[in-house]
Every structure is written in C-alpha cells, then in structure tokens.
Write an enzyme that holds these catalytic residues in place. Structure first.
Site, PDB file in Angstrom:
ATOM      1  N   GLY A  12       7.585  -4.073  15.075  1.00  0.00           N
ATOM      2  CA  GLY A  12       8.680  -5.084  15.659  1.00  0.00           C
ATOM      3  C   GLY A  12       8.678  -5.248  17.200  1.00  0.00           C
ATOM      4  O   GLY A  12       9.752  -5.243  17.892  1.00  0.00           O
ATOM      5  N   SER A  13       7.582  -5.272  17.696  1.00  0.00           N
ATOM      6  CA  SER A  13       7.390  -5.392  19.205  1.00  0.00           C
ATOM      7  C   SER A  13       7.761  -6.962  19.368  1.00  0.00           C
ATOM      8  O   SER A  13       8.256  -7.292  20.393  1.00  0.00           O
ATOM      9  CB  SER A  13       6.072  -5.151  19.679  1.00  0.00           C
ATOM     10  OG  SER A  13       5.023  -6.017  19.051  1.00  0.00           O
ATOM     11  N   LEU A  90       5.643  -8.683   5.990  1.00  0.00           N
ATOM     12  CA  LEU A  90       4.589  -9.000   5.101  1.00  0.00           C
ATOM     13  C   LEU A  90       4.765  -9.462   3.813  1.00  0.00           C
ATOM     14  O   LEU A  90       3.841  -9.822   3.188  1.00  0.00           O
ATOM     15  CB  LEU A  90       3.776  -7.565   5.076  1.00  0.00           C
ATOM     16  CG  LEU A  90       3.140  -7.082   6.326  1.00  0.00           C
ATOM     17  CD1 LEU A  90       2.660  -5.676   6.284  1.00  0.00           C
ATOM     18  CD2 LEU A  90       2.168  -8.036   6.860  1.00  0.00           C
ATOM     19  N   LYS A  91       6.066  -9.543   3.343  1.00  0.00           N
ATOM     20  CA  LYS A  91       6.185 -10.281   2.257  1.00  0.00           C
ATOM     21  C   LYS A  91       6.392 -11.534   2.199  1.00  0.00           C
ATOM     22  O   LYS A  91       6.681 -12.152   2.987  1.00  0.00           O
ATOM     23  CB  LYS A  91       7.516  -9.604   1.419  1.00  0.00           C
ATOM     24  CG  LYS A  91       7.359  -7.944   1.188  1.00  0.00           C
ATOM     25  CD  LYS A  91       6.863  -7.841  -0.134  1.00  0.00           C
ATOM     26  CE  LYS A  91       6.653  -6.296  -0.304  1.00  0.00           C
ATOM     27  NZ  LYS A  91       5.782  -5.626   0.378  1.00  0.00           N
ATOM     28  N   ILE A  93       8.017 -15.117   1.796  1.00  0.00           N
ATOM     29  CA  ILE A  93       9.455 -15.431   1.550  1.00  0.00           C
ATOM     30  C   ILE A  93       9.651 -16.228   0.413  1.00  0.00           C
ATOM     31  O   ILE A  93       9.058 -17.245  -0.040  1.00  0.00           O
ATOM     32  CB  ILE A  93       9.742 -16.399   2.820  1.00  0.00           C
ATOM     33  CG1 ILE A  93       9.316 -15.855   4.101  1.00  0.00           C
ATOM     34  CG2 ILE A  93      11.205 -16.614   3.004  1.00  0.00           C
ATOM     35  CD1 ILE A  93      10.282 -14.373   4.360  1.00  0.00           C
ATOM     36  N   HIS A 109       1.627 -15.904  14.325  1.00  0.00           N
ATOM     37  CA  HIS A 109       0.719 -15.527  13.627  1.00  0.00           C
ATOM     38  C   HIS A 109      -0.418 -15.265  14.912  1.00  0.00           C
ATOM     39  O   HIS A 109      -0.570 -16.118  15.675  1.00  0.00           O
ATOM     40  CB  HIS A 109      -0.188 -16.826  12.582  1.00  0.00           C
ATOM     41  CG  HIS A 109      -1.311 -16.295  11.930  1.00  0.00           C
ATOM     42  ND1 HIS A 109      -0.850 -15.501  10.776  1.00  0.00           N
ATOM     43  CD2 HIS A 109      -2.591 -16.745  12.111  1.00  0.00           C
ATOM     44  CE1 HIS A 109      -2.314 -15.054  10.309  1.00  0.00           C
ATOM     45  NE2 HIS A 109      -3.212 -15.875  11.076  1.00  0.00           N
ATOM     46  N   ASP A 150       1.069 -19.702   6.205  1.00  0.00           N
ATOM     47  CA  ASP A 150       0.529 -20.170   7.640  1.00  0.00           C
ATOM     48  C   ASP A 150       0.311 -21.554   7.933  1.00  0.00           C
ATOM     49  O   ASP A 150      -0.733 -21.986   8.505  1.00  0.00           O
ATOM     50  CB  ASP A 150      -0.767 -19.416   8.043  1.00  0.00           C
ATOM     51  CG  ASP A 150      -0.602 -17.852   8.123  1.00  0.00           C
ATOM     52  OD1 ASP A 150       0.569 -17.237   8.525  1.00  0.00           O
ATOM     53  OD2 ASP A 150      -1.503 -16.950   7.541  1.00  0.00           O
TER      54      ASP A 150
HETATM   55  C1  GRF Z   1       1.922  -9.742  15.118  1.00  0.00           C
HETATM   56  O1  GRF Z   1       0.539  -9.524  15.435  1.00  0.00           O
HETATM   57  C2  GRF Z   1       2.181 -11.058  14.448  1.00  0.00           C
HETATM   58  O2  GRF Z   1       1.486 -12.064  14.928  1.00  0.00           O
HETATM   59  C3  GRF Z   1       2.122 -10.963  12.994  1.00  0.00           C
HETATM   60  O3  GRF Z   1       2.468  -9.658  12.807  1.00  0.00           O
HETATM   61  C4  GRF Z   1       2.371  -8.716  14.118  1.00  0.00           C
HETATM   62  C5  GRF Z   1       3.608  -8.154  14.202  1.00  0.00           C
HETATM   63  O4  GRF Z   1       3.668  -7.340  15.086  1.00  0.00           O
HETATM   64  N1  GRF Z   1       2.727 -11.656  12.173  1.00  0.00           N
HETATM   65  P1  GRF Z   1       4.877  -6.449  15.549  1.00  0.00           P
HETATM   66  O5  GRF Z   1       5.434  -5.681  14.377  1.00  0.00           O
HETATM   67  O6  GRF Z   1       6.003  -7.638  16.251  1.00  0.00           O
HETATM   68  O7  GRF Z   1       4.751  -5.582  16.652  1.00  0.00           O
END
Ligand code: GRF
Length: 195
Positions: A12-13, A90-91, A93, A109, A150
């Site tokens: 979740g950065s 990752l799921k 939608i 992405h 994507d």
């Molecule tokens: C990121 O690299 C984003 O591009 C991809 O998933 C990653 C999520 O990273 N969709 P974080 O959990 O926000 O650190």
C-alpha cells in the site's frame, strides 16, 4: 469534496502516497474506505493508523463469484465512492462494479502500457520482462479500468531509465518512486473533470 475508495492487496505504498497528498493539500478528496482481499497486509495498518474505514473481503469466505461480487459491490456503494482507485489490488474487479462505475475506476501499472500489460504481468514479473528484453526505458502508467486487464484509456505516464546493471529490485524501486508522484497528480486532475 469527492470520495475515493481504494482497493489494495499489499504494502500500500501508493495508498500511502494518496493519504499523504490529501494531508498536504495537493489532492482534494476524502478516502472513505479501503477494501482488501486479505488480512495481515501493510495497507490495513496504514488504514488503521489514519482512521480510514476498511473492509477485508476474501473471495474464499463467500460463495464465489456471485455472493462475493454482490458483497463487494454493496461495500463499495456503502462507502459512497465517487471514484475507485486500484493500488496494487490483485483480484479482477467484477464486471458488476466496472459497469456501475464505468470510467470512474483508475489503476496504476508499473510499465509503460500497452507494453508489459495484461494477464500475468504483475509485480516483479513486469520488471523481469523489461530487463530480459533489454529495454532502456520503462515507467508507470495510470489508466481507466475496463473489463480487460490493463487495457483502458491512459491518463498519465512517467518514464524512468533502465540501466545495464539493474536488478529487478532496482528497477521496481525506481518505477515505484515515480508511481508515488504520478498517481496522486493524475487522480487530482481526474477529479476536476467530474461533476
Ligand atoms: C505497484 O507497483 C503498482 O504499479 C501495481 O502494484 C504495486 C502496488 O504497490 N499495480 P504498493 O502496494 O502500492 O506498494
């Protein structure tokens, strides 16, 4: 003020960069909820720390897909989302949500789409492929989500250089640093286009 609902599955950065942009005033919005598909992830710690409501909805806890998709839809609606932000979710939608929130779901992405996008291109697999193909430039893309992975219209991109000596981790970190700047900026611009 528009309401943002964030979906995340991992650290979740990017979620954090959105929280920080709201705190600093560069992004005018309220995060009304975080939705995750798993427990014990850093995204949840971030939500708890910042008093953001959250829901953990794992497909394994529901009759899949119908009951799960309906529940997910109900939760998004309960957070009164104006837009949905995918931040490492990752799921897939469900179409139910894509249809109801058409053109109001954004994703980030870690490549310069349309390159290195689509099913199977996630996480370090993206950067491995970029390095294996000898690319000299990579980057990140914010796009609108449609039914195809994507694939939706691109709203913003940032390029980064790829160096000969890069490891997957080096490249991932360089791209992620740019994601944290690009995503809040694009979200802010996008919200201004909504009524
Ligand atoms: C990121 O690299 C984003 O591009 C991809 O998933 C990653 C999520 O990273 N969709 P974080 O959990 O926000 O650190």
């Amino acid at each position: 003020m528009k309401n943002i609902v964030v979906f995340a599955s991992g650290s979740g950065s990017n979620f954090q960069s959105i929280i920080d942009s709201i705190s600093s005033g560069t992004l005018e919005a309220t995060i009304t909820g975080l939705i995750t598909d798993r427990e014990n992830i850093q995204s949840l710690d971030r939500a708890k720390f910042h008093n953001i409501p959250y829901s953990i909805l794992s497909p394994t806890n529901f009759d899949y897909p119908q009951q799960y998709e309906t529940k997910l839809f109900d939760v998004v609606n309960s957070y009164k989302a104006d837009i949905i932000i995918l931040a490492g979710y990752l799921k897939k939608i469900p179409n139910l949500i894509i249809e109801a929130y058409r053109n109001r779901i954004l994703n980030i992405h870690p490549s310069l789409l349309p390159k290195y996008g689509g099913k199977g291109f996630y996480g370090k697999k993206v950067h491995e492929a970029v390095l294996n193909n000898g690319e000299t430039v990579s980057g990140c893309t914010v796009h609108i989500v449609n039914e195809i992975y994507d694939d939706g219209p691109i709203l913003g991109q940032t390029e980064v250089p790829v160096f000969d000596h890069d490891s997957t981790i080096d490249l991932a970190q360089r791209v992620l640093t740019e994601e944290h700047k690009l995503y809040p900026k694009v979200i802010s611009e996008f919200l201004k286009t909504l009524f």
